[in-house]
Design a protein around this motif. Sequence first.
Motif, mmCIF file in Angstrom:
data_model
loop_
_atom_site.group_PDB
_atom_site.id
_atom_site.type_symbol
_atom_site.label_atom_id
_atom_site.label_comp_id
_atom_site.label_asym_id
_atom_site.label_seq_id
_atom_site.Cartn_x
_atom_site.Cartn_y
_atom_site.Cartn_z
ATOM 1 N N ALA A 1 10.402 4.021 -5.262
ATOM 2 C CA ALA A 1 9.652 5.081 -5.945
ATOM 3 C C ALA A 1 8.508 5.611 -5.088
ATOM 4 C CB ALA A 1 9.108 4.558 -7.270
ATOM 5 N N ALA A 2 8.081 4.797 -4.102
ATOM 6 C CA ALA A 2 6.930 5.182 -3.279
ATOM 7 C C ALA A 2 7.256 6.304 -2.310
ATOM 8 C CB ALA A 2 6.406 3.965 -2.523
ATOM 9 N N GLY A 3 8.542 6.531 -2.024
ATOM 10 C CA GLY A 3 8.886 7.602 -1.082
ATOM 11 C C GLY A 3 10.233 7.373 -0.439
ATOM 12 N N ASP A 4 10.453 8.104 0.645
ATOM 13 C CA ASP A 4 11.750 8.056 1.326
ATOM 14 C C ASP A 4 11.739 7.173 2.565
ATOM 15 O OD1 ASP A 4 12.835 9.841 -0.521
ATOM 16 O OD2 ASP A 4 12.080 11.581 0.605
ATOM 17 N N GLY A 5 10.699 6.359 2.716
ATOM 18 C CA GLY A 5 10.630 5.486 3.882
ATOM 19 C C GLY A 5 11.685 4.387 3.846
ATOM 20 N N LYS A 6 11.842 3.730 4.955
ATOM 21 C CA LYS A 6 12.791 2.625 5.051
ATOM 22 C C LYS A 6 12.276 1.416 4.277
ATOM 23 C CE LYS A 6 12.568 2.621 9.586
ATOM 24 N NZ LYS A 6 11.709 3.786 9.873
ATOM 25 N N ILE A 7 13.195 0.648 3.693
ATOM 26 C CA ILE A 7 12.847 -0.586 2.981
ATOM 27 C C ILE A 7 13.592 -1.741 3.637
ATOM 28 C CG2 ILE A 7 12.844 -1.836 0.801
ATOM 29 C CD1 ILE A 7 12.987 0.862 -0.639
ATOM 30 N N VAL B 1 8.350 0.095 3.955
ATOM 31 C CA VAL B 1 7.989 -1.036 3.093
ATOM 32 C C VAL B 1 8.769 -2.273 3.538
ATOM 33 C CG1 VAL B 1 7.910 -1.953 0.734
ATOM 34 C CG2 VAL B 1 7.568 0.502 1.135
ATOM 35 N N VAL B 2 8.072 -3.403 3.626
ATOM 36 C CA VAL B 2 8.710 -4.697 3.854
ATOM 37 C C VAL B 2 8.532 -5.528 2.593
ATOM 38 C CG1 VAL B 2 8.761 -6.809 5.220
ATOM 39 C CG2 VAL B 2 8.252 -4.649 6.328
ATOM 40 N N VAL B 3 9.627 -5.987 2.014
ATOM 41 C CA VAL B 3 9.592 -6.816 0.806
ATOM 42 C C VAL B 3 9.928 -8.240 1.213
ATOM 43 C CG1 VAL B 3 10.504 -7.129 -1.523
ATOM 44 C CG2 VAL B 3 10.334 -4.822 -0.546
ATOM 45 N N GLN B 4 9.092 -9.209 0.780
ATOM 46 C CA GLN B 4 9.278 -10.587 1.223
ATOM 47 C C GLN B 4 9.034 -11.585 0.087
ATOM 48 O OE1 GLN B 4 8.006 -11.979 4.954
ATOM 49 N NE2 GLN B 4 7.564 -9.983 5.831
ATOM 50 N N ASP B 5 9.773 -12.680 0.151
ATOM 51 C CA ASP B 5 9.562 -13.821 -0.740
ATOM 52 C C ASP B 5 8.196 -14.446 -0.437
ATOM 53 O OD1 ASP B 5 9.751 -16.771 -1.548
ATOM 54 O OD2 ASP B 5 11.673 -16.047 -2.310
ATOM 55 N N LYS B 6 7.510 -14.914 -1.460
ATOM 56 C CA LYS B 6 6.175 -15.487 -1.266
ATOM 57 C C LYS B 6 6.190 -16.783 -0.455
ATOM 58 C CE LYS B 6 3.489 -13.432 -4.990
ATOM 59 N NZ LYS B 6 2.584 -13.673 -6.141
ATOM 60 N N LEU B 7 7.344 -17.438 -0.365
ATOM 61 C CA LEU B 7 7.419 -18.665 0.422
ATOM 62 C C LEU B 7 8.085 -18.454 1.779
ATOM 63 C CD1 LEU B 7 8.203 -21.491 -2.176
ATOM 64 C CD2 LEU B 7 6.007 -20.625 -1.362
ATOM 65 N N ASN B 8 8.181 -17.210 2.214
ATOM 66 C CA ASN B 8 8.743 -16.927 3.533
ATOM 67 C C ASN B 8 7.977 -17.643 4.634
ATOM 68 O OD1 ASN B 8 10.911 -15.332 2.903
ATOM 69 N ND2 ASN B 8 10.031 -13.413 3.624
ATOM 70 N N HIS B 9 8.682 -17.892 5.742
ATOM 71 C CA HIS B 9 8.047 -18.495 6.910
ATOM 72 C C HIS B 9 6.946 -17.580 7.442
ATOM 73 C CE1 HIS B 9 7.668 -19.955 11.100
ATOM 74 N NE2 HIS B 9 7.968 -21.124 10.547
ATOM 75 N N ALA B 10 5.939 -18.188 8.054
ATOM 76 C CA ALA B 10 4.791 -17.436 8.567
ATOM 77 C C ALA B 10 5.198 -16.344 9.544
ATOM 78 C CB ALA B 10 3.810 -18.393 9.240
ATOM 79 N N SER B 11 6.268 -16.557 10.308
ATOM 80 C CA SER B 11 6.678 -15.552 11.293
ATOM 81 C C SER B 11 7.178 -14.282 10.622
ATOM 82 C CB SER B 11 7.762 -16.128 12.212
ATOM 83 O OG SER B 11 8.876 -16.584 11.469
ATOM 84 N N LEU B 12 7.852 -14.413 9.480
ATOM 85 C CA LEU B 12 8.277 -13.228 8.742
ATOM 86 C C LEU B 12 7.075 -12.497 8.158
ATOM 87 C CD1 LEU B 12 11.393 -14.615 6.821
ATOM 88 C CD2 LEU B 12 11.414 -12.907 8.655
ATOM 89 N N ILE B 13 6.159 -13.262 7.571
ATOM 90 C CA ILE B 13 4.966 -12.657 6.985
ATOM 91 C C ILE B 13 4.143 -11.947 8.049
ATOM 92 C CG2 ILE B 13 2.801 -13.124 5.784
ATOM 93 C CD1 ILE B 13 4.303 -15.532 4.470
ATOM 94 N N ASP B 14 3.919 -12.617 9.182
ATOM 95 C CA ASP B 14 3.131 -12.012 10.255
ATOM 96 C C ASP B 14 3.825 -10.777 10.819
ATOM 97 O OD1 ASP B 14 1.364 -14.035 9.836
ATOM 98 O OD2 ASP B 14 1.696 -15.060 11.733
ATOM 99 N N GLY B 15 5.158 -10.844 10.946
ATOM 100 C CA GLY B 15 5.887 -9.674 11.418
ATOM 101 C C GLY B 15 5.663 -8.484 10.519
#
Length: 397
Positions: free
Chosen positions: A167-173, A125-139
Amino acid sequence: MTSLSDFLQARLSERRAQQLYRSHKTLAAAPGPVALVDGCELITFSSNDYLGLATRPEVIAAQQRGAALGAGATASHLVNGHFEIHQQLQHKIAEVTGREAALLFGSGYMANVGIINALVGRGDVVVQDKLNHASLIDGGLISGAQLLRFAHSDVAALERQLRRARAAGDGKILLAVDGVYSMDGDIAPLAEMAALCGKYDAWLMVDEAHGFGVTGSKCCPCAGSAAAAGLDQDSAPIVMGTLGKAAGNGGAFVAGSQALIDYLTQFARTYIYTTGMPPAVAAGCLRALELMQQEPLRQTLDQRIDYFRRRAAVLQLPLQQSTSAIQPLVLGCEQSVLAVAEQLRNSGYLVGAIRPPTVPAGTARLRITLSAAHSEAQIEGLLRALVSALRSVEVTA
């Protein structure tokens, strides 16, 4: 079927009709901060050269010396494009950021995409701010990991998403955020975010594109917003920064533990499969970072920001709550932003007119950026021209 030509022309016409069409401005040279733009001399308040290093003779001379090593790196870093000057620059970045090691990238976009995709993938899972730069979102999108977003700098909303991710599982966050937001100029609540990462076993990645060089701590005065928030290598393990803004050059880096850098060297595809940074750029960056450490450039910038905001308050200009070099004036209407920017240009000032999709719909703005190289007289002139321009186009900001 629609021909390619018809498709292109239709989309371009749509952009023009929406007042969202973008065009290039041609500069004769880097602004310092006066520049010749499309043949007209203008004082620029649209550059990210926050410390005035892009035009410093010492930095330019260092680049010229670096060019003697070769016009280009000739290959990727891992083939035969890694020079001693690259190694010296990486050591200097690690020193400035207070980290064990650093790794160079061709651009901030390539760094963010490469870092995120090397660290997470499907099942994560990648958690991001809604105003993050496009490069973070695209990544995040390219990685294949689940992408969860939260309202801008809303710590409670962030915790809800982290709880959901765990809660979704044991994956990396991975929590990826800007340290200083490029269009609003505000600073993320990084200390609170780091605490939540500890609570939910997530990794914090901070994009310091607009924080590196212009904010920091007592021990690392130019390290960026993570250092300013009191975060060390353990609490902010992944720090990305660019070298084309406060450093006045080009390229980007990631800084962190030696293990992180060794890992990204092996797995970050945007590092492995691209030609290395030109040695001239590396040499210029190295000299720029030395000047950051040796001279009170950050203090001068802080003085310019303080002067701008105090005078803007006297003139009753409704600025956003930003203490950084980025001072946005939100007008909302795209046509109004373009009209005011044109009036400013006619008065001798270049200011960025920022419209969607760079910013959310209804938040078109003037993005005023300050530099240590600006004089108080130049700032005063801009403010008075801005008051006049707002009146002339009947804008109520």
